[in-house]
Design an enzyme around this catalytic site. Sequence first.
Site, PDB file in Angstrom:
ATOM      1  N   HIS A  80       1.836  -6.902  10.856  1.00 14.68           N
ATOM      2  CA  HIS A  80       2.283  -6.354  12.129  1.00 14.68           C
ATOM      3  C   HIS A  80       2.127  -7.417  13.216  1.00 14.68           C
ATOM      4  CE1 HIS A  80       2.418  -2.083  10.798  1.00 14.68           C
ATOM      5  NE2 HIS A  80       1.525  -2.518   9.926  1.00 14.68           N
ATOM      6  N   TYR A 130       0.843  -1.209   0.000  1.00 16.26           N
ATOM      7  CA  TYR A 130       0.000   0.000   0.000  1.00 16.26           C
ATOM      8  C   TYR A 130       0.872   1.252   0.000  1.00 16.26           C
ATOM      9  CZ  TYR A 130       0.742  -0.136   5.135  1.00 16.26           C
ATOM     10  OH  TYR A 130       1.286  -0.184   6.393  1.00 16.26           O
TER      11      TYR A 130
END
Length: 236
Positions: free
Chosen positions: A165, A150
Amino acid sequence: MSLTREDDPVVLPDDPSFGPEVQIDYPGYRSTRWRAPDRPLATLPEELHRPDGPVFGEHAIDPFDNDLTAQHEGEPLGERIVVTGRVLDEDGRAIRNALVEVWQANAAGRYRHEVDLHPAPLDPNFSGAGRCLTDGEGRYRFVTVKPGAYPWGNHENAWRPAHIHFSIFGRAFTQRLVTQMYFPGDPLFAYDPIFNSVRDPKARELLVARFAIETTEPAWALGYEWDVVLRRTLFE
Ligand SMILES: [Fe+2]
């Protein structure tokens, strides 16, 4: 803004337990200018380190919390993957019952978050968050879809490599590691200041998961293995 290491004036000592006198921001990653600690480390109260202090309990975990493809009525779009690995200490010993939490963009590279304005579609069948406890061998396991790259506003034409994450809690609220896992062979590695803020090339490689044919499930999902080794001091 240049992302080359030659422009990076920050020098870290070999000892990973560097102190607050060492600058730990990274010029190529703009927001570290404001986020990186610039004051001496503060010592937390002793009671927060005690084994009888507040901890996460197993009751907080739903058995299906580790399947990000099963949190809605339908399945999310994207490449289904299994991400698994072990949480270990420096001596290779398993860290059991560590709370492992993940969050990620969907297959189109979009987070389900109000500040994500990337014009890529949200997936009604994907929230992008999961959690589990490590088992007796220190192993965690998630089923999810491969996140997309992104764009972000750090610099001109900035794109994040695909990543998941991770947050890993020990047995106390003070025992926490937050990091990111990457996928092998990503062409965006060379352009990503977050990835390159880890200066040591060998340490950077440790952020990249290994494609694992033995974890890949026939006719169902690709497998990736990623172990996390925690410094002893974090969990002692
Ligand atoms: Fe991200």
